[in-house]
Design an enzyme around this catalytic site. Structure first.
Site, PDB file in Angstrom:
ATOM      1  N   LYS A 193       0.841  -1.201   0.000  1.00  8.62           N
ATOM      2  CA  LYS A 193       0.000   0.000   0.000  1.00  8.62           C
ATOM      3  C   LYS A 193       0.879   1.255   0.000  1.00  8.62           C
ATOM      4  O   LYS A 193       0.623   2.211  -0.737  1.00  8.62           O
ATOM      5  CB  LYS A 193      -0.930  -0.008   1.232  1.00  8.62           C
ATOM      6  CG  LYS A 193      -2.044  -1.041   1.128  1.00  8.62           C
ATOM      7  CD  LYS A 193      -2.810  -1.264   2.438  1.00  8.62           C
ATOM      8  CE  LYS A 193      -3.789  -2.423   2.272  1.00  8.62           C
ATOM      9  NZ  LYS A 193      -4.548  -2.755   3.487  1.00  8.62           N
ATOM     10  N   ASP A 202     -11.008   2.568   4.103  1.00  6.28           N
ATOM     11  CA  ASP A 202     -11.270   1.125   4.009  1.00  6.28           C
ATOM     12  C   ASP A 202     -12.758   0.851   3.834  1.00  6.28           C
ATOM     13  O   ASP A 202     -13.144  -0.256   3.448  1.00  6.28           O
ATOM     14  CB  ASP A 202     -10.832   0.429   5.313  1.00  6.28           C
ATOM     15  CG  ASP A 202      -9.521  -0.324   5.159  1.00  6.28           C
ATOM     16  OD1 ASP A 202      -9.195  -0.728   4.035  1.00  6.28           O
ATOM     17  OD2 ASP A 202      -8.837  -0.503   6.179  1.00  6.28           O
ATOM     18  N   GLN A 231      -4.681  -1.701   9.797  1.00  4.67           N
ATOM     19  CA  GLN A 231      -4.588  -3.018   9.158  1.00  4.67           C
ATOM     20  C   GLN A 231      -5.111  -4.109  10.095  1.00  4.67           C
ATOM     21  O   GLN A 231      -4.749  -4.160  11.274  1.00  4.67           O
ATOM     22  CB  GLN A 231      -3.114  -3.291   8.765  1.00  4.67           C
ATOM     23  CG  GLN A 231      -2.891  -4.556   7.956  1.00  4.67           C
ATOM     24  CD  GLN A 231      -3.499  -4.515   6.555  1.00  4.67           C
ATOM     25  OE1 GLN A 231      -3.726  -3.457   5.970  1.00  4.67           O
ATOM     26  NE2 GLN A 231      -3.782  -5.678   6.006  1.00  4.67           N
TER      27      GLN A 231
HETATM   28  N1  GUN Z   1      -6.697  -7.039   6.259  1.00  6.21           N
HETATM   29  C1  GUN Z   1      -6.949  -7.736   5.119  1.00  6.21           C
HETATM   30  N2  GUN Z   1      -7.501  -6.928   4.185  1.00  6.21           N
HETATM   31  C2  GUN Z   1      -7.603  -5.705   4.741  1.00  6.21           C
HETATM   32  C3  GUN Z   1      -8.087  -4.461   4.266  1.00  6.21           C
HETATM   33  O1  GUN Z   1      -8.567  -4.304   3.139  1.00  6.21           O
HETATM   34  N3  GUN Z   1      -8.006  -3.423   5.143  1.00  6.21           N
HETATM   35  C4  GUN Z   1      -7.515  -3.568   6.403  1.00  6.21           C
HETATM   36  N4  GUN Z   1      -7.498  -2.491   7.197  1.00  6.21           N
HETATM   37  N5  GUN Z   1      -7.056  -4.712   6.876  1.00  6.21           N
HETATM   38  C5  GUN Z   1      -7.095  -5.788   6.047  1.00  6.21           C
END
Ligand code: GUN
Length: 293
Positions: free
Chosen positions: A52, A119, A96
Site C-alpha cells: 500500500k 477502508d 490493518q
Molecule cells: N486485512 C486484510 N484486508 C484488509 C483491508 O482491506 N483493510 C484492512 N485495514 N485490513 C485488512
C-alpha cells in the site's frame, strides 16, 4: 473466453490517479496523504501494508506508517486513531486487520472518522452504501465493480450468484449489484455454507462471484455456458515451484471452468491487484472531499 486482466487494469488506474494528483498539485492543492496503522509483525499484514505504501509513492501520494508492538493497549490505539482523525494533513487512514485478540476491532473501526475511513469498514459508510448514498466502499467489492465497469460487463437484469456472505466481500457485493446503477440493477442470490443445492443455483448464474475461500470449489458442472466468473479466492497452498514455498489458489477450478466462460478473472492477477487501487481511489476521493462534502 476473455481473461479479465486485473494487473493491467490496476496499472492503468494507477496511471490515471497519478495524472490527477499532478493536476491537483499544479492547481496548488495539497498532496493526498494516506496513513496506515500496523500492529505486530504478522507476515501477511506487513506485506500488504508495504505494498500500500509503495503504490502511494507510485501515484504521488504522501504516506505515513504508524507501527505498534503487538502488546499495544486498546487505549493507546484509540489515542492514535483520534490523533489521525484530528490531523488535518491526513486525508484518509486504515488500521490493518487482524488486530491482536486483546483489542476490540469493532471499537477501533468505529472510532475512525467516517470521512477518513478509506477502508469503508465504518458502519456509517456501510449504511450509506446500502442506501446508495455516496460512501467509501471497501477495497475488494469496489475493485470488482471497477473491473465489471471497465470490461463493459452488462449486469442489468442479469442473475448474479454470490458465493459467500462475508462482511467485506460477499454481502457488500450483493448489495452493490442489486442497487440502481451501472454496474448494478442485477437480480442477486447470495449462497453460503447452509445453502441447499448450491450447485444448481450456481448453474443459473449469468455472473458468479466466488468468495468463500475454498480453493477450486467452483467446478465446470456448476457453471452455465457463457457465464462471467469472478474469482475472489486467495488461499495460499504449498508449492515446491516458488521461492516462498506457497502459491495463491482461487475459489474456481480455472483449468476446467475457464473454457465455459465469456469472461473470467485469473488468480493471481484478477481481483487481487484491484484491491490496493480501490484504496488509492478512496484516498483520492477523501482528498477531494467527494464523498463527504
Ligand atoms: N486485512 C486484510 N484486508 C484488509 C483491508 O482491506 N483493510 C484492512 N485495514 N485490513 C485488512
Amino acid at each position: 473466453m476473455q481473461l479479465i486482466d486485473g494487473k493491467q487494469t490496476a496499472a492503468a488506474v494507477r496511471q490515471e490517479i497519478a495524472q490527477e494528483v499532478k493536476e491537483l498539485i499544479s492547481k496548488g492543492e495539497k498532496q493526498p496523504h494516506l496513513a496506515a496503522v500496523l500492529v505486530g509483525n504478522d507476515g501477511g499484514s506487513e506485506t500488504y501494508v508495504a505494498a500500500k505504501m509503495k503504490f502511494c509513492k507510485e501515484v504521488g501520494f504522501k504516506s505515513s506508517l504508524k507501527r505498534f508492538d503487538e502488546t499495544v493497549t486498546e487505549e493507546e490505539l484509540l489515542e492514535c486513531v483520534n490523533n489521525l482523525n484530528q490531523d488535518v494533513d491526513i486525508d484518509g487512514f486504515i488500521v490493518q486487520l487482524p488486530l491482536p485478540d486483546h483489542i476490540n476491532e469493532e471499537k477501533i473501526t468505529e472510532a475512525i472518522d467516517p470521512k477518513k475511513d478509506v477502508d469503508g469498514f465504518h458502519p456509517q459508510n456501510l449504511g450509506r452504501m446500502i442506501t446508495g448514498a455516496p460512501a467509501f466502499i471497501s477495497a475488494t467489492p469496489q475493485g470488482i465493480m471497477e473491473l465489471l465497469s471497465r470490461y463493459n460487463i452488462d449486469t442489468e437484469g442479469k442473475h448474479v450468484v454470490v458465493i459467500g456472505r462475508s462482511n467485506i466481500v460477499g454481502r457488500p457485493m450483493s448489495i452493490l449489484l442489486s442497487l440502481k446503477g451501472k454496474p448494478g440493477n442485477a437480480t442477486v442470490t447470495v449462497c453460503h455454507s447452509r445453502t441447499a443445492d448450491l450447485a444448481s443455483i450456481c448453474k443459473q448464474g449469468d455472473i458468479i462471484i466466488a468468495a468463500l475461500g475454498i480453493p477450486e470449489f467452483l467446478k465446470a458442472d456448476m457453471v452455465k455456458d457463457g457465464a462471467v466468473v469472478i474469482d475472489v479466492g486467495t488461499t495460499r497452498v504449498p508449492s515446491e515451484k516458488t521461492k516462498s514455498g506457497w502459491r495463491l489458489k482461487g475459489d474456481v477450478d480455472f483449468e476446467n471452468v475457464s473454457s465455459k466462460c465469456s469472461y473470467i478473472t485469473p488468480v493471481p492477477g484478477g481481483v487481487g491487484p484491484m484491491t490496493i487501487v480501490s484504496l488509492l481511489l478512496n484516498t483520492l476521493k477523501a482528498a477531494k472531499k467527494e464523498i463527504y462534502s
